[in-house]
Structure formats: structure tokens, C-alpha cells
Design an enzyme around this catalytic site. Structure first.
Site, PDB file in Angstrom:
ATOM      1  N   CYS A 147       0.843  -1.195   0.000  1.00 62.33           N
ATOM      2  CA  CYS A 147       0.000   0.000   0.000  1.00 62.33           C
ATOM      3  C   CYS A 147       0.880   1.247   0.000  1.00 62.33           C
ATOM      4  O   CYS A 147       1.737   1.402   0.860  1.00 62.33           O
ATOM      5  CB  CYS A 147      -0.882  -0.038   1.245  1.00 62.33           C
ATOM      6  N   GLU A 148       0.667   2.095  -0.982  1.00 62.89           N
ATOM      7  CA  GLU A 148       1.535   3.266  -1.081  1.00 62.89           C
ATOM      8  C   GLU A 148       1.228   4.328  -0.031  1.00 62.89           C
ATOM      9  O   GLU A 148       1.997   5.256   0.168  1.00 62.89           O
ATOM     10  CB  GLU A 148       1.468   3.880  -2.482  1.00 62.89           C
ATOM     11  N   HIS A 149       0.103   4.177   0.648  1.00 66.61           N
ATOM     12  CA  HIS A 149      -0.247   5.166   1.672  1.00 66.61           C
ATOM     13  C   HIS A 149       0.380   4.849   3.025  1.00 66.61           C
ATOM     14  O   HIS A 149       0.714   5.752   3.776  1.00 66.61           O
ATOM     15  CB  HIS A 149      -1.767   5.244   1.841  1.00 66.61           C
ATOM     16  N   HIS A 150       0.505   3.567   3.345  1.00 65.69           N
ATOM     17  CA  HIS A 150       0.977   3.180   4.680  1.00 65.69           C
ATOM     18  C   HIS A 150       2.236   2.324   4.655  1.00 65.69           C
ATOM     19  O   HIS A 150       2.781   1.989   5.704  1.00 65.69           O
ATOM     20  CB  HIS A 150      -0.127   2.404   5.410  1.00 65.69           C
ATOM     21  N   GLN A 171      -4.843  -0.391  -5.245  1.00 64.85           N
ATOM     22  CA  GLN A 171      -5.403  -1.556  -5.936  1.00 64.85           C
ATOM     23  C   GLN A 171      -6.038  -1.172  -7.269  1.00 64.85           C
ATOM     24  O   GLN A 171      -5.979  -1.930  -8.241  1.00 64.85           O
ATOM     25  CB  GLN A 171      -6.431  -2.232  -5.019  1.00 64.85           C
ATOM     26  N   HIS A 206      -6.334  -5.489   2.655  1.00 63.49           N
ATOM     27  CA  HIS A 206      -5.370  -4.419   2.943  1.00 63.49           C
ATOM     28  C   HIS A 206      -5.022  -4.437   4.421  1.00 63.49           C
ATOM     29  O   HIS A 206      -5.882  -4.196   5.275  1.00 63.49           O
ATOM     30  CB  HIS A 206      -5.965  -3.058   2.539  1.00 63.49           C
ATOM     31  N   CYS A 210      -3.518  -2.378   6.053  1.00 66.43           N
ATOM     32  CA  CYS A 210      -3.739  -1.072   6.692  1.00 66.43           C
ATOM     33  C   CYS A 210      -5.169  -0.947   7.203  1.00 66.43           C
ATOM     34  O   CYS A 210      -5.457  -0.085   8.037  1.00 66.43           O
ATOM     35  CB  CYS A 210      -3.396   0.076   5.738  1.00 66.43           C
TER      36      CYS A 210
HETATM   37  N1  LIG Z   1      -8.549   3.742  -2.977  1.00 66.83           N
HETATM   38  C1  LIG Z   1      -7.603   3.114  -2.271  1.00 66.83           C
HETATM   39  N2  LIG Z   1      -7.362   3.529  -1.035  1.00 66.83           N
HETATM   40  C2  LIG Z   1      -6.426   2.864  -0.329  1.00 66.83           C
HETATM   41  C3  LIG Z   1      -5.699   1.788  -0.838  1.00 66.83           C
HETATM   42  N3  LIG Z   1      -4.851   1.354   0.127  1.00 66.83           N
HETATM   43  C4  LIG Z   1      -5.061   2.148   1.200  1.00 66.83           C
HETATM   44  N4  LIG Z   1      -6.010   3.066   0.929  1.00 66.83           N
HETATM   45  C5  LIG Z   1      -6.630   4.125   1.735  1.00 66.83           C
HETATM   46  O1  LIG Z   1      -5.846   5.294   1.787  1.00 66.83           O
HETATM   47  C6  LIG Z   1      -6.511   6.140   2.698  1.00 66.83           C
HETATM   48  C7  LIG Z   1      -5.548   7.082   3.368  1.00 66.83           C
HETATM   49  O2  LIG Z   1      -6.352   7.903   4.164  1.00 66.83           O
HETATM   50  P1  LIG Z   1      -5.800   8.925   5.256  1.00 66.83           P
HETATM   51  O3  LIG Z   1      -6.951   9.468   6.029  1.00 66.83           O
HETATM   52  O4  LIG Z   1      -4.880   9.903   4.602  1.00 66.83           O
HETATM   53  O5  LIG Z   1      -4.872   8.011   6.151  1.00 66.83           O
HETATM   54  P2  LIG Z   1      -5.231   7.324   7.540  1.00 66.83           P
HETATM   55  O6  LIG Z   1      -5.487   8.361   8.581  1.00 66.83           O
HETATM   56  O7  LIG Z   1      -4.135   6.361   7.829  1.00 66.83           O
HETATM   57  O8  LIG Z   1      -6.589   6.589   7.180  1.00 66.83           O
HETATM   58  P3  LIG Z   1      -7.266   5.336   7.886  1.00 66.83           P
HETATM   59  O9  LIG Z   1      -6.750   4.101   7.205  1.00 66.83           O
HETATM   60  O10 LIG Z   1      -8.738   5.535   7.657  1.00 66.83           O
HETATM   61  O11 LIG Z   1      -6.900   5.351   9.323  1.00 66.83           O
HETATM   62  C8  LIG Z   1      -7.244   5.194   3.655  1.00 66.83           C
HETATM   63  O12 LIG Z   1      -8.632   5.388   3.478  1.00 66.83           O
HETATM   64  C9  LIG Z   1      -6.844   3.810   3.172  1.00 66.83           C
HETATM   65  O13 LIG Z   1      -7.866   2.837   3.376  1.00 66.83           O
HETATM   66  C10 LIG Z   1      -5.978   1.382  -2.172  1.00 66.83           C
HETATM   67  O14 LIG Z   1      -5.385   0.457  -2.729  1.00 66.83           O
HETATM   68  N5  LIG Z   1      -6.934   2.080  -2.843  1.00 66.83           N
HETATM   69 ZN   LIG Z   2      -2.766   1.437   3.334  1.00 68.96          ZN
END
Ligand SMILES: Nc1nc2c(ncn2[C@@H]2O[C@H](COP(=O)(O)OP(=O)(O)OP(=O)(O)O)[C@@H](O)[C@H]2O)c(=O)[nH]1
Ligand SMILES: [Zn+2]
Length: 329
Positions: A219-222, A260, A288, A290
Site C-alpha cells: 500500500c503506497e499510503h501506509h 489496488q 489491505h 492497513c
Molecule cells: N482507494 C484506495 N485507497 C487505499 C488503498 N490502500 C489504502 N487506501 C486508503 O488510503 C486512505 C488514506 O487515508 P488517510 O486518512 O490519509 O490516512 P489514515 O489516517 O491512515 O486513514 P485510515 O486508514 O482511515 O486510518 C485510507 O482510506 C486507506 O484505506 C488502495 O489500494 N486504494
Molecule cells: Zn494502506
């Protein structure tokens, strides 16, 4: 086979352009198929008339492989069902406008200009990866990243209040760096190398499905994993792909920092680029971490994404057949 553009060299917006080109009515492109194949290049809108006023079909010479398109995109085929008679309407071939090696430009087709990819950063002129993310930092080899990455992991351990010099952790920064390089090894791969020429001419126009291909991505976000399975279907136009190459295409794009949705799309575009089929369908089911180990902690949730191109998008019967095959045990 030689691709003039590597998929991994296409920017995110170019990828989207490529997808759009195959899905929206404005992008109709019609030309004779490669080698006068019965599968013709066209866009895939279900609304357009691809009636290419093909005298060859009308006068019966389609059976000799001289046909192009004379029907609308929808209704020219129903995989596993209505066979397309050799002299009848032919299945439009899916194309990517952005890839000039696929589109057979008859002079009427706009080709997306190629973006120069050579880095101007000193020492990185020959970089071959990270280009699709347009990163400034383009080291010459992946392994060259290791010392910096290990140093970062050492700092991280310190930041956690750990002693990076205690026995169990001494080699951890290097191990973690190597593991991260492995998780992202897709940056080092490109479609042409992975296919290794395993594209075969075959007079086959029934659906090919490889399902439940395991997938591990990050996951590129976490920077935590997401994993699951990928199912890919395509409707060949006289070209088939070595079966293992579908799984290898999944590896190219899953072994990167991803979301994804993009992963799903990139796989579909890569299959299109490889065999220019009449349609491609990709379904990804992902868990996921995360959302499991942190955050909302929904341990049973699954994310399903799909990309349907060409006849899979336009023809409900074809799409349904694919989904039935994917969902059958
Ligand atoms: N659309 C999409 N979102 C993703 C994917 N992997 C992770 N995410 C989402 O990226 C978002 C990042 O949101 P933020 O609010 O910036 O981060 P956060 O505070 O860690 O969010 P939470 O996971 O809700 O706690 C989250 O809603 C994750 O579920 C993916 O493959 N596709
Ligand atoms: Zn994530």
C-alpha cells in the site's frame, strides 16, 4: 516483438489516456488489423458504428483474411456462445493509442507524443526504473539503494527507542532494506523482458481465463502489505500469450508501491499491449493490512476492483461469462 514504449515507462496520466482511448466513443480509431487479420483495430465503444464500409466482407473475401470491421463493437461476439462466422462480422481489436507499436497509424490517427524519459540528473542518465512515478531520484541500479535504505531503517529503529546495535538487530537494517527491495522489485521489470517473446500466433478466438493468481503488493499510503488474488481474462485476436506470462504481468505491477485500482488497470493495459486482444478483463480481490492491523481494523473486509476493456465492457454476455468462470469454484 519489440515494444517501442514500455508500459513501465508510461506515466500514470499516459496510462489513463490509454485506458480512456479504449473506452470512450470519441477515441474511435479504425484501421486495417495487423497482417490483415480478421481482428481489426478499433476502439471499443459500444455506441459507435465501426461500419468500415468494408467491401471485402460484403463481397465475401473476409474468409481469406482480408476483412476489417463492418459491425458495431457490441454484438460482434459472444465468447463461448455465438461463434463469429469467418465471413460475418469480425471482432474489433483492442488498441492502445499511446503505444505507437500497436496502433497501425494510417495517417489519420493521433498518436500521443512520447515524453523523453532520460533523466537529466547527473549520474542518472541511464536510469531504467521509477520513471512511471516520475521520481527525481533515479539511481542507476536497485542495489545501489541498499546503503541509504539500511541507514534509514537504522534511524527508524532508533526512533522506535530500540538499540540498533543490540545483537538481534545488528543486521536488521540491511535485511529490511533487502526485503523492501524485493517487495518493490517490479520497478526493475518491464513487459517486454517478462514476456520473453512468448506471444504466439494461434487461430483461437475463445476466452482465455487464468484466475486466482496470488498477489502481494505494498500500500503506497501506509507502506504495509495488501494481498489477494487476481483473475485475468482476454479474448484473443489470433494471438495468445504464454499462460505463465499473465502471472508474471501481475508480478511486474504488484511488486511496487500501489493502490489496488491502479494495479488492476495496469495489468489490463499490459495484456492489451502484449496481444492486442478483442477485450481484457481483470478482477482483483485484496485484503489491505492497513485496514486490518490498524485504522478501522476490519479484518474480514475485502476490496474488489475490476477493469473491463473492449468486448468485456461492451458485451454483457462476454462479461457475464468471465465473471461466472471467475466466481465458479
Ligand atoms: N482507494 C484506495 N485507497 C487505499 C488503498 N490502500 C489504502 N487506501 C486508503 O488510503 C486512505 C488514506 O487515508 P488517510 O486518512 O490519509 O490516512 P489514515 O489516517 O491512515 O486513514 P485510515 O486508514 O482511515 O486510518 C485510507 O482510506 C486507506 O484505506 C488502495 O489500494 N486504494
Ligand atoms: Zn494502506
Amino acid at each position: 516483438m519489440s515494444f517501442t514504449r514500455q508500459l513501465s515507462e508510461m506515466s500514470a496520466s499516459e496510462l489513463n489516456d490509454a485506458i480512456d482511448d479504449t473506452n470512450f466513443p470519441q477515441a474511435h480509431i479504425l484501421s486495417r488489423g495487423r497482417n490483415n487479420s480478421v481482428c481489426s483495430t478499433s476502439s471499443t465503444s459500444g455506441t459507435s458504428s465501426l461500419a468500415a464500409a468494408n467491401d471485402d466482407v460484403a463481397n465475401g473475401s473476409a474468409a481469406t483474411g482480408q476483412s476489417t470491421v463492418q459491425a458495431t463493437a457490441t454484438g460482434t461476439t459472444a465468447a463461448g456462445g455465438d461463434e463469429v462466422a469467418p465471413s460475418g462480422p469480425v471482432r474489433p481489436r483492442l488498441i492502445l493509442k499511446s503505444n505507437s507499436s500497436i496502433v497501425e497509424n494510417d495517417g489519420t490517427q493521433p498518436i500521443t507524443p512520447m515524453t523523453p524519459r532520460t533523466s537529466t540528473t547527473p549520474g542518472h542518465e541511464n536510469c531504467t526504473f521509477h520513471h512511471d512515478l516520475e521520481l527525481d531520484h533515479k539511481p542507476p541500479t536497485r542495489e545501489a539503494l541498499l546503503p541509504d535504505m539500511a541507514r534509514s531503517y537504522r534511524l527508524l529503529l532508533g526512533g522506535l527507542g530500540e538499540n540498533p546495535d543490540r545483537q538481534g538487530l545488528i543486521k536488521t537494517p540491511e535485511r529490511a532494506a533487502k526485503a523492501m527491495l524485493y517487495f518493490t522489485k517490479g520497478y526493475d521489470q518491464n513487459l517486454e523482458d517478462v514476456l520473453n517473446g512468448a506471444v504466439f500466433d494461434e487461430d483461437h478466438d475463445e476466452m482465455v481465463v487464468v484466475k486466482d493468481i496470488e498477489m502481494f503488493s505494498m500500500c503506497e499510503h501506509h507502506l504495509v502489505p495488501f494481498y489477494g488474488k487476481v483473475s485475468i481474462g482476454y479474448l484473443p485476436c489470433n494471438k495468445i500469450l504464454g499462460l505463465s506470462k499473465l502471472a508474471r504481468i501481475v508480478e511486474i505491477f504488484s511488486r511496487r508501491l500501489q493502490v489496488q485500482e491502479r494495479l488492476t488497470k495496469q495489468i489490463a493495459v499490459a495484456v492489451t499491449q502484449a496481444v492486442q486482444p478483442a477485450g481484457v478483463a481483470v478482477v482483483v480481490e485484496g485484503v489491505h493490512m492497513c485496514m486490518v492491523m490498524r485504522g478501522v481494523q476490519k479484518i474480514n473486509s475485502k476490496t474488489v476492483t475490476s477493469t473491463m476493456l473492449g468486448v468485456f465492457r461492451d458485451d454483457p454476455k462476454t462479461r457475464e461469462e468471465f465473471l461466472n468462470l471467475v466466481n465458479s469454484k
